[in-house]
Design an enzyme around this catalytic site. Sequence first.
Site, short mmCIF file in Angstrom:
data_model
loop_
_atom_site.label_atom_id
_atom_site.label_comp_id
_atom_site.label_asym_id
_atom_site.label_seq_id
_atom_site.Cartn_x
_atom_site.Cartn_y
_atom_site.Cartn_z
N ASP A 1 -1.70 10.96 -6.74
CA ASP A 1 -0.63 10.53 -5.84
C ASP A 1 -1.22 10.20 -4.46
O ASP A 1 -2.29 10.70 -4.09
CB ASP A 1 0.38 11.69 -5.75
CG ASP A 1 1.53 11.42 -4.81
OD1 ASP A 1 1.95 10.26 -4.70
OD2 ASP A 1 2.00 12.39 -4.20
N ASP B 1 0.85 9.87 -1.11
CA ASP B 1 1.45 10.58 0.02
C ASP B 1 1.50 12.08 -0.23
O ASP B 1 1.98 12.54 -1.27
CB ASP B 1 2.86 10.07 0.29
CG ASP B 1 2.84 8.59 0.67
OD1 ASP B 1 1.94 8.19 1.41
OD2 ASP B 1 3.72 7.85 0.19
N ASP C 1 1.96 16.22 -5.20
CA ASP C 1 2.53 17.31 -4.40
C ASP C 1 4.01 17.53 -4.68
O ASP C 1 4.58 18.53 -4.24
CB ASP C 1 2.33 17.03 -2.90
CG ASP C 1 3.02 15.76 -2.47
OD1 ASP C 1 2.88 14.73 -3.16
OD2 ASP C 1 3.70 15.78 -1.43
MG LIG Z 1 3.43 12.76 -2.83
#
Ligand SMILES: [Mg+2]
Length: 183
Positions: free
Chosen positions: A10, A12, A141
């Site tokens: 990922d 961000d 995240d």
């Molecule tokens: Mg993310």
Amino acid sequence: MSTKKIILVDQDGVLANYQAHHLALWRAEHPEKFWIPLEEVSDHHMDNLYPDDLKEALRTIPHRKDFFRNLPIVPGGKAALEEMLTSGHDVYICTSPLVIHQFCVPEKFAWVEEHLGTKWANRIILTRDKTLVHGDILVDDKPNIVGIRTPTWKHILYDQPYNRHIEGQQRLTWKNYKDILPL
Ligand SMILES: [Mg+2]
């Protein structure tokens, strides 16, 4: 190396420090207003934790020109990507653009090009549904990643304060990733 894996990473909150930049802009523009330190943020979308009358102003900051362009890099991320690739794995950046995409999409590519290099800009997979992407591992995240399919990848959480309520999982950082990833 044992078997070659497809590793999706990922952008961000994993390679680019979205939350820190979001909060920094909020505090710079509204120094007198309510804010929550990053270590105390318990929701992936921090605006959910803010009073109703502030939510809209906070939520629209990432829609602006140059928000994604100016995200700080998460230390160690580039070296980890390079090392996984050099080890023979297929490594891609798998990222979901905002619905308000006018600046987000081109700036995500420009950010990767600048901070990680052209090679990685050619390895971006943009999708609003990561369950549609084939892979062995997704480092992300976000606590609960759902979509229209049962994913082929195993989700490994990238450690952030807002996902520490998820129990029974080891959380990856760019310091411990070699111990956590089943490579
Ligand atoms: Mg993310």
